[in-house]
Design a protein around this motif. Structure first.
Motif, short mmCIF file in Angstrom:
data_model
loop_
_atom_site.label_atom_id
_atom_site.label_comp_id
_atom_site.label_asym_id
_atom_site.label_seq_id
_atom_site.Cartn_x
_atom_site.Cartn_y
_atom_site.Cartn_z
N LEU A 73 -1.60 5.64 7.31
CA LEU A 73 -1.58 5.12 5.94
C LEU A 73 -2.93 5.30 5.26
O LEU A 73 -3.01 5.53 4.06
N ALA A 115 -0.42 10.91 -0.01
CA ALA A 115 0.85 10.28 -0.32
C ALA A 115 1.96 11.32 -0.39
O ALA A 115 1.91 12.25 -1.19
N ARG A 123 1.86 1.59 -3.63
CA ARG A 123 0.73 1.95 -4.48
C ARG A 123 0.18 3.34 -4.18
O ARG A 123 -0.59 3.88 -4.98
N SER A 124 0.58 3.93 -3.07
CA SER A 124 0.16 5.29 -2.77
C SER A 124 0.79 6.30 -3.72
O SER A 124 0.32 7.43 -3.82
N LEU A 168 0.82 -1.21 0.00
CA LEU A 168 0.00 0.00 0.00
C LEU A 168 0.86 1.26 0.00
O LEU A 168 0.49 2.28 -0.61
N LEU A 169 2.01 1.22 0.67
CA LEU A 169 2.92 2.36 0.61
C LEU A 169 3.39 2.60 -0.82
O LEU A 169 3.45 3.73 -1.29
N ARG A 191 -8.56 1.75 1.63
CA ARG A 191 -8.79 2.65 2.76
C ARG A 191 -9.79 2.03 3.75
O ARG A 191 -9.58 2.09 4.97
#
Length: 398
Positions: free
Chosen positions: A303, A308, A249-250, A246-247, A376
């Motif tokens: 997160l 981002a 893809r942010s 997720l980091l 989210r």
């Protein structure tokens, strides 16, 4: 007035570290080398599965859950054998199986079935070795110093976690992005860890005490309380797999730097594992354990709700590392003294199994929530559940 500083008087921190038994240091060295190997694969696996194989979030959750499921099933069996036999041979078998599993990942290529089987074999090895290793640490540590011993071990383990992504990044850069080269080097490093274990780790001295019947172990209410706490917290723990993915893809982390994300977590862990282990021995291990889970709640919310940007990435990794430094060794240090020596390995394995089984459910749930309502919503649900679990655990550990 003159103050004389004697050179042969160690500083308080050094004095504390000098009390750590040599066997704990040897086990830490084995874990360091093994973690270099494991983290080399872990650093590239999410991206390999998501981009090369094109897995959906639900499929990613299933693959991630397999790793927790395998350890949950094998830990009690391995621990029971260790309690009835010796700790070192069982731990050695686990380390060797994980090393061979790296060859399985290499042979699997892009075939999802064999790749999943190799991941299960690797986690099976971890399931076999973890409880005997932790029982050796607990047996080697002096009374009242379990938190420090586990903290030192976990700090050394985390040096490996720090070096593994760097090694993977270097191998990919040197080979033009060839994943197979990462798997080959990972196997060689894991094999070296098995050699270190055979040469330098000592089993518990004296004859093996007779293990009590399993039904006697299962009657221990303190054990079941620890299992309930570990399971409740684990059920809402967001997997590293998803945190790093997720980091990336942010949009805040370029694709080529993805293998380096675990470095942030590992660096914080390395800095804090020993201080937090000592703090846990002084102020209470339950307080430190629950505080670490609150740090993960904060990381998950950050997160989910922050745009981002580089500060968001740094904040998430800082809190993620604080979570691991406050919980990884502290949970075992909390549980170990509550268990009888003759059944400590089985008891620790049951606590770890409860946690791993809950993490299995957690990974499946996170993948399903992501697939149904987006990342989210998955993050917010996991954060709310973990906060509730922390409050329940605080009451259960009184």
């Amino acid at each position: 007035m003159y103050i004389t500083l004697r050179r042969d008087t160690p500083a308080p921190g050094r004095r504390a570290l000098s009390a750590v038994p040599a066997n704990v240091i040897a086990l830490g060295a084995v874990s360091l080398v093994t973690d270099v190997s494991s983290e080399m694969v872990t650093a590239v696996l999410p991206l390999y599965l998501a981009l090369t194989l094109g897995l959906t979030p639900l499929q990613l959750g299933f693959v991630d859950a397999l790793s927790f499921g395998a350890t949950a099933l094998l830990r009690p069996a391995g621990a029971r054998v260790a309690d009835r036999w010796r700790h070192k041979p069982v731990a050695a078998a686990g380390y060797a199986l994980s090393a061979l599993a790296k060859l399985g990942v290499l042979a699997a290529g892009a075939a999802l079935g064999p790749l999943a089987a190799a991941i299960v074999a690797d986690r099976t090895g971890k399931g076999l070795r973890t409880a005997p290793r932790d029982a050796l640490i607990a047996a080697s540590a002096p009374a009242g110093g379990e938190g420090l011993a586990f903290g030192v071990h976990r700090a050394m383990d985390t040096v490996g976690a720090l070096l593994g992504p760097l090694a993977a990044f270097a191998v990919l850069a040197a080979t033009g992005g060839t994943y197979r080269a990462v798997f080959v080097v990972s196997f060689c490093v894991a094999a070296f860890g098995v050699v270190l274990l055979a040469l330098y780790v000592r089993d518990r001295p004296g004859p093996t005490p007779p293990a009590p019947p399993l039904r006697t172990v299962l009657r221990d209410r303190r054990l079941w309380r620890m299992c309930a706490v570990a399971a409740g917290l684990g059920a809402f723990t967001m997997s590293d797999f998803f945190v790093y993915l997720l980091l990336q893809r942010s949009g805040a982390v370029p694709l080529r730097y993805f293998p380096l994300l675990p470095l942030g977590t590992a660096a914080v862990y390395l800095l804090l594992a020993v201080p937090l282990g000592r703090l846990a021995d002084r102020v209470g291990r339950a307080r430190v354990l629950l505080g670490g889970h609150l740090a993960l709640v904060a990381a998950t919310l950050l997160l989910a709700g922050t745009p981002a940007a580089a500060p968001m990435v740094v904040g998430v990794l800082l809190l993620h590392g604080l979570f691991y430094a406050s919980t990884d060794g502290v949970l075992m240090a909390l549980a170990g003294p509550l268990l009888r020596d003759s059944s400590r390995t089985t008891g620790l394995a049951m606590v770890q199994t409860a946690q791993a089984a809950a993490r299995f459910v957690s990974s499946l749930a996170a993948g399903a929530l992501w697939a149904a309502w987006g990342p989210r919503a998955a993050l917010l649900v996991m954060a709310a559940g973990l906060l509730a679990a922390v409050l329940a655990a605080a009451r259960g550990l009184r």
